[in-house]
Design an enzyme around this catalytic site. Structure first.
Site, PDB file in Angstrom:
ATOM      1  N   ASP A   1      -3.493  18.440 -15.409  1.00 54.24           N
ATOM      2  CA  ASP A   1      -4.047  19.221 -16.485  1.00 54.24           C
ATOM      3  C   ASP A   1      -4.807  20.260 -15.631  1.00 54.24           C
ATOM      4  O   ASP A   1      -5.960  19.958 -15.038  1.00 54.24           O
ATOM      5  CB  ASP A   1      -4.981  18.386 -17.376  1.00 54.24           C
ATOM      6  CG  ASP A   1      -5.347  18.974 -18.688  1.00 54.24           C
ATOM      7  OD1 ASP A   1      -5.376  20.253 -18.908  1.00 54.24           O
ATOM      8  OD2 ASP A   1      -5.731  18.191 -19.797  1.00 54.24           O
TER       9      ASP A   1
ATOM     10  N   ASP B   1      -0.376  24.571 -19.412  1.00 50.73           N
ATOM     11  CA  ASP B   1      -1.072  24.179 -18.498  1.00 50.73           C
ATOM     12  C   ASP B   1      -1.243  22.588 -18.290  1.00 50.73           C
ATOM     13  O   ASP B   1      -2.107  22.099 -17.602  1.00 50.73           O
ATOM     14  CB  ASP B   1      -2.616  24.801 -18.805  1.00 50.73           C
ATOM     15  CG  ASP B   1      -2.997  24.080 -19.903  1.00 50.73           C
ATOM     16  OD1 ASP B   1      -2.272  23.832 -20.828  1.00 50.73           O
ATOM     17  OD2 ASP B   1      -4.295  24.177 -20.260  1.00 50.73           O
ATOM     18  N   GLU B   2      -0.380  21.927 -18.572  1.00 50.42           N
ATOM     19  CA  GLU B   2      -0.187  20.431 -18.564  1.00 50.42           C
ATOM     20  C   GLU B   2       1.362  19.959 -18.274  1.00 50.42           C
ATOM     21  O   GLU B   2       2.379  20.668 -18.622  1.00 50.42           O
ATOM     22  CB  GLU B   2      -0.574  19.593 -19.713  1.00 50.42           C
ATOM     23  CG  GLU B   2      -1.890  20.110 -20.235  1.00 50.42           C
ATOM     24  CD  GLU B   2      -2.337  19.504 -21.468  1.00 50.42           C
ATOM     25  OE1 GLU B   2      -1.738  18.165 -21.648  1.00 50.42           O
ATOM     26  OE2 GLU B   2      -3.493  19.937 -22.143  1.00 50.42           O
TER      27      GLU B   2
END
Length: 343
Positions: free
Chosen positions: A8, A106-107
């Site tokens: 993350d 973003d993960e």
DNA sequence: TCTGGGGTCCTAGGACCC
DNA sequence: TCTGGGGTCCTAGGACCC
């Protein structure tokens, strides 16, 4: 049971901006809308940790953010830049001998044959930073839920592990709303049933939940509370099921001709994008938000079958406008197209 | 300083057919 | 002169996530 990881990125959007403007490091940075803190009806996309210390957070109106933190630097959102940065990060992860499931910009979940998850997490974190200049938190768990929750404890920049054995000791007394997938509505309903904590929800008989939640959610809720979840890492490339455009107007719209032109333009733009991606459109939906914030949608299947014809999509979208009432001004218009799934 | 934008999945009700 | 179910398609809305 082999562990899996959830990567993350820390304050991703703000971090990408700071990366190309190093002078902003350490300052409160607020990214959102066109970057104008005086603009109406625009909200914060991401606030840097320094801005969050002032109480600024995602979804907050920019004007409110400016009030809380007048010294913040306000920047416009630049989705193309975030997409490129995301590609660089995911490329680093994929170079390791692991399975990678990308989850938004973003993960990512990382799985496979992982002998030492803590060591792998440290390597991934170091490699991502070395090659992109961006930092991340990494959660480790026996399944996706645990890894995702562990990443929260790891933020910012750390590594944290949750296990099935240790789950209840860490999570049991926390509010059920902390769980991934339990939002404000479900949380309120659970409160009304006297189920406030993760431990209480885990112990709730399914029969007590069925009336309130229906059979599927009633079966799923206690499993999640007990730390159970999916372990499957899907490495297939993402295939979108729909694409949409919506716009909140700084000034309300009342003129049906203007509204019609706006919807037609969105329908054409969307068609051009999805056709460029080699996709076909099956359904068209139009969304209207009145000044009252009442937000109905109207949708139709294209009778002629999947199409790439902008004329057909535009005409369908405009025809849906007849299904709305036009007594009040609108603040938002949106168009969504559903896409035929490739074989 | 009223409340963004882009997605996914699930549920429920009505129409229609057998 | 009335009573079923089941199944599928379609649309609307709700909830959640980043």
């Amino acid at each position: 049971m082999t562990a899996l990881l959830h990567v993350d990125m820390d304050q991703f959007v703000a971090a990408v901006e700071i990366l190309r403007r190093p002078e902003l490091r350490g300052r409160p940075v607020v990214v959102g809308g066109a970057g104008d803190p005086t603009a109406r009806r625009q909200v914060v996309s991401t606030a840097s940790y320094e801005a969050r210390a002032f109480g600024v957070h995602s979804g907050m109106p920019l004007r409110r953010a400016a009030q809380l933190c007048p010294e913040a630097v306000f920047l416009p959102t630049d989705p193309a830049a975030y997409g490129e940065a995301s590609e660089r990060v995911m490329a680093v992860l994929r170079r390791f001998p692991v399975d990678v499931e990308v989850w938004g910009w973003d993960e990512a979940f990382v799985g496979g044959d992982i002998a030492d998850p803590e060591a792998l997490a440290a390597e991934l974190k170091a490699a991502v930073f070395a090659e992109t200049g961006l930092t991340c938190a990494i959660g480790i768990g026996d399944n996706k839920l645990q890894a995702k929750m562990a990443a929260r404890f790891a933020k910012p920049g750390g590594i944290h592990r949750l296990t099935t054995a240790g789950w209840m000791a860490v999570m049991g007394e926390r509010p059920a709303a902390d769980l991934w997938g339990i939002g404000p509505k479900t949380s309120r309903k659970l409160d009304e049933l006297g189920l406030h904590t993760v431990a209480q929800l885990a112990a709730a008989p399914e029969a007590d939940l069925v009336d309130r939640f229906g059979p599927r959610q009633a079966a799923w809720l206690p499993v999640v509370a007990a730390g159970g979840g999916d372990t499957q890492i899907n490495t297939e490339p993402w295939v979108a099921r729909s694409r949409s455009r919506e716009n909140t107007y700084a000034e309300d719209l009342s003129d049906l001709d203007v509204i019609s032109r706006e919807v037609a333009a969105m329908a054409r733009a969307l068609t051009a994008e999805v056709v460029a991606d080699g996709r076909e459109i099956t359904h068209v939906a139009v969304k209207v938000r009145y000044v009252s914030f009442f937000t109905p949608t109207r949708e139709m299947k294209l009778r002629s079958g999947p199409t790439t014809d902008p004329e057909a999509v535009e005409q369908a979208a405009v025809s849906l406008l007849a299904k709305f009432e036009w007594r009040r001004p609108v603040r938002l218009l949106g168009v969504r197209v559903n896409l035929a799934m490739p074989d």
